[in-house]
Write a protein that holds these residues in place. Structure first.
Motif, PDB file in Angstrom:
ATOM      1  N   GLN A   1       3.501  -2.211   5.517  1.00 26.14           N
ATOM      2  CA  GLN A   1       2.317  -3.041   5.285  1.00 26.14           C
ATOM      3  C   GLN A   1       1.837  -3.705   6.582  1.00 26.14           C
ATOM      4  OE1 GLN A   1       0.884  -2.933   2.354  1.00 26.14           O
ATOM      5  NE2 GLN A   1      -0.811  -4.197   3.045  1.00 26.14           N
TER       6      GLN A   1
ATOM      7  N   TRP B   1      -0.322  -1.386   8.160  1.00 26.81           N
ATOM      8  CA  TRP B   1      -1.610  -1.387   7.457  1.00 26.81           C
ATOM      9  C   TRP B   1      -2.482  -2.550   7.925  1.00 26.81           C
ATOM     10  CZ3 TRP B   1      -4.079   2.221   5.017  1.00 26.81           C
ATOM     11  CH2 TRP B   1      -3.385   3.231   4.342  1.00 26.81           C
TER      12      TRP B   1
ATOM     13  N   VAL C   1      -5.770  -1.511   9.817  1.00 27.47           N
ATOM     14  CA  VAL C   1      -7.068  -1.728   9.169  1.00 27.47           C
ATOM     15  C   VAL C   1      -7.884  -2.758   9.941  1.00 27.47           C
ATOM     16  CG1 VAL C   1      -8.188  -2.609   7.092  1.00 27.47           C
ATOM     17  CG2 VAL C   1      -6.273  -1.022   6.892  1.00 27.47           C
TER      18      VAL C   1
ATOM     19  N   PHE D   1       0.828  -1.210   0.000  1.00 29.71           N
ATOM     20  CA  PHE D   1       0.000   0.000   0.000  1.00 29.71           C
ATOM     21  C   PHE D   1       0.860   1.256   0.000  1.00 29.71           C
ATOM     22  CE2 PHE D   1      -3.901  -2.149   2.153  1.00 29.71           C
ATOM     23  CZ  PHE D   1      -3.920  -3.084   1.125  1.00 29.71           C
TER      24      PHE D   1
ATOM     25  N   VAL E   1      -5.884  -6.776   2.896  1.00 34.09           N
ATOM     26  CA  VAL E   1      -4.726  -6.053   3.448  1.00 34.09           C
ATOM     27  C   VAL E   1      -3.512  -6.954   3.643  1.00 34.09           C
ATOM     28  CG1 VAL E   1      -6.005  -4.180   4.546  1.00 34.09           C
ATOM     29  CG2 VAL E   1      -5.521  -6.254   5.852  1.00 34.09           C
TER      30      VAL E   1
END
Lengths: 296, 355
Positions: free
Chosen positions: A142, A145, A149, A124, A208
């Motif tokens: 990541q 992330w 998330v 991302f 993700v």
């Protein structure tokens, strides 16, 4: 082992543990609404990843991920409507076999749509070698992330269950289906909704994490078994405990590479599952008293 | 008594008729897949006892099949001649080890297939007892997940272990000479005797199981399926009966694994995969759960079609679809007279009679 390496392993464990926790929460949502363990839970994660990869070819990344979550959510609803909603009081054995059948069909459909190739979304932020230095530990953005998330998704989910009318209706159904129906709540709609939520959160996790773990048509089954391990470890139906249990399993697995070759990583986590089932099926955070009142 | 053996005779007749038909139409090559499906059927009828009659689901029976197959494959291919001391010479004389010539003319000293078979089946049963003890205390979803977990562990071990051939499995497994002139092997000249040997074993297994389910023990198993607490209250040692049924079905699976490995000349990790285990449960389900004959006929048909490649790339999908359709519309299986009635019941909404 020096402390830096130690933390590196912990970070890897947390990344995987987060996804296991997400799968476990998916199990719990459906279990609370129906008393069913949905053996196709891992397939939702796979579908989320695969769909996001495909959509990202012609859509910007955030839109692609949202699209993948939407598609998987719809698939969750379709599965319930086609295979579960219209059955009346099915036995546990029958439900197990039906959800296993569903998982096979989803997997085979994925095989025919996407082939056997291994896919991944781009990172991302940055690339696969970008890292953030925290002290002496390097963390891939990541990982942040994934954890971020997932945390947002879990918090949003618990807000939904606690503060919205629909969420409360679902909890009422889980607590006492007959009483909820007497209050005018449609239990069947709540079950469909639980499949949608469970599919949705699985898809978020799948999207993700797939830059790190990659995704393939058959990556659902191992995730389902590990997610189930985590759900049991935390006490089935208890989503807050699942997060802690997910971390435990993830970290344990990450350190197991020391003792055994990586090919046996799954053997460790499944042996743990068997061990918990044999010794303490109510989970380390659950109460044995409460577990005895449940159906199995 | 006679009623029980009439179907056995009819089935034996069917087996002979199929062989005759392939003989006269010159399509003897079909017998290869039919022999293989006989060995899978041996596993299926054993599983039928466990899932159908005793009501204990197992999603790990491919694991037992693989344990049997891999043990015999390992013992009969692992060359001991480099370590030929006095003890191994003595063992060779006693018939436990045997010399044979490999493909390249070298002499190999390996465990004799009879001994390997015995060890493999005993080991399978031993593992079944060890695993079954704690696993069978579980019920419902937990039992399903635990047996699934066991299956995945076996799969991961055979896939990840170097001396078990990892992803390639073990090949060049020698024929299994059961009697002089009769060996389990895939040689084209031995197709007919192998076909009869395999199905003869299945029929023997059927006779054993049919007698078992109509005995005191069999009725006890059915009562466990019906209501375990009630059975326990009636004085049936439920834990012991469940464990025995589990071990017996594992023995069938292990023996099937041993023989099919010798027949194919090798075994690979796919035999241990979860999909195989699910496939066996699908066959029991479509056969009607507590229905040995239904399971046997469906196993013969579906395994044959699958091995001949009729399902193409949809092989696994076909079994998944069968599983769902049967469980949705006819949880009592296909081969019954009141099938239509039950499907109607399902649609009317009271279809929980049969499972």
């Amino acid at each position: 082992m020096n402390p830096d390496l130690f933390f590196q392993y912990v970070v890897a464990g947390i990344t995987y543990g987060t996804i296991y926790a997400v799968v476990a929460i998916g199990f719990n949502i459906i279990y609370n609404a129906t008393g069913i363990i949905n053996f196709a839970q891992g397939e939702f994660v796979m579908l989320g990843g695969m769909t996001a990869v495909t959509l990202s070819r012609f859509l910007p990344l955030p839109v692609a991920i949202l699209g993948a979550v939407a598609v998987t959510t719809v698939i969750g609803a379709v599965i319930d409507i086609l295979f579960i909603r219209w059955l009346r009081g099915p036995s546990v054995l029958r439900m197990i076999i039906i959800t296993i059948g569903v998982s096979i069909l989803v997997r085979e459909a994925a095989l025919h749509v996407w082939g056997e190739s291994v896919r991944a979304l781009p990172y991302f932020t940055g690339t696969s070698v970008t890292s953030i230095k925290m002290g002496n530990v390097y963390i891939s953005p990541q990982v942040l992330w994934v954890v971020g998330v997932s945390a947002v998704a879990v918090v949003a989910l618990s807000a939904f269950f606690n503060y919205t009318m629909l969420g409360r209706q679902m909890r009422a159904c889980a607590a006492n289906r007959d009483a909820a129906r007497l209050c005018g709540i449609s239990a069947k709609n709540m079950v469909t909704l639980s499949f949608m939520l469970s599919a949705g959160i699985g898809a978020i996790g799948g999207a993700v994490v797939c830059p790190i773990t990659y995704v393939q048509y058959d990556s659902g089954t191992p995730l389902a078994i590990k997610g189930f391990t985590v759900a049991i470890l935390g006490g089935i139906g208890n989503s807050a405990a699942a997060v802690g249990a997910g971390m435990i399993l993830g970290i344990l697995e990450s350190f197991s590479i020391w003792v055994l070759p990586a090919a046996y990583k799954e053997v460790i986590s499944i042996s743990l599952l068997l061990l918990i089932l044999f010794i303490r099926p109510s989970g380390i955070f659950g109460s044995a008293e409460e577990a005895r009142l449940k159906e199995f | 008594m006679r009623g029980r053996y009439l179907p056995v005779a009819a089935f034996a007749g069917l087996i002979v008729a199929i062989q005759m038909a392939t003989h006269f139409t010159g399509s003897g090559y079909h017998l290869t897949q039919l022999t293989m499906s006989a060995y899978y059927s041996l596993l299926a009828i054993g599983l039928c006892l466990l899932v159908g009659y005793a009501g204990q689901i197992s999603l790990g029976h491919a694991g037992f099949f693989a344990i049997g197959g891999y043990i015999t494959a390992l013992l009969t291919t692992h060359d001991l001649s480099s370590r030929a001391g006095g003890a191994s010479r003595w063992l060779a004389k006693a018939g436990i080890l045997s010399f044979r010539i490999d493909l390249y003319g070298g002499e190999l000293l390996t465990v004799h297939p009879w001994v390997a078979c015995l060890v493999a089946v005993l080991a399978t049963v031993g593992i079944a007892y060890a695993v079954g003890g704690p696993v069978l205390k579980l019920k419902g979803h937990y039992l399903a997940m635990a047996t699934l977990g066991f299956g995945v562990i076996i799969y991961r071990i055979v896939l990840g272990t170097e001396f078990l051939g990892a992803a390639d499995g073990i090949s060049e497994v020698p024929p299994f000479a059961i009697l002089p002139g009769l060996e389990v092997s895939g040689k084209a000249a031995l197709r007919v005797p192998n076909y009869y040997l395999a199905w003869g074993l299945v029929i023997a297994g059927m006779v054993l199981l049919l007698n078992l389910i109509h005995s005191r023990e069999g009725r006890a198993l059915s009562s466990i399926h019906g209501a375990e607490d009630a059975a326990e209250a009636m004085g049936i040692p439920t834990a012991r009966y469940k464990l025995s049924a589990f071990a017996l079905s594992a023995a069938f699976a292990g023996l099937a694994g041993v023989l099919l490995t010798h027949y194919n000349g090798g075994i690979g990790p796919s035999e241990a995969s979860v999909m195989k285990s699910v496939r066996y449960v699908a066959i029991v389900a479509i056969g009607g759960m507590a229905n040995l004959w239904g399971t046997l006929l469906m196993s013969l048909l579906l395994n044959y079609l699958s091995l001949r490649g009729y399902f193409g790339t949809y092989d696994d999908a076909v079994f998944g679809a069968i599983l769902i359709l049967i469980m949705l519309f006819a949880p009592g299986g296909l081969l019954r007279r009141d099938l239509l009635e039950e499907v109607r019941d399902v649609f009317r909404g009271n279809g929980e009679k049969a499972s």
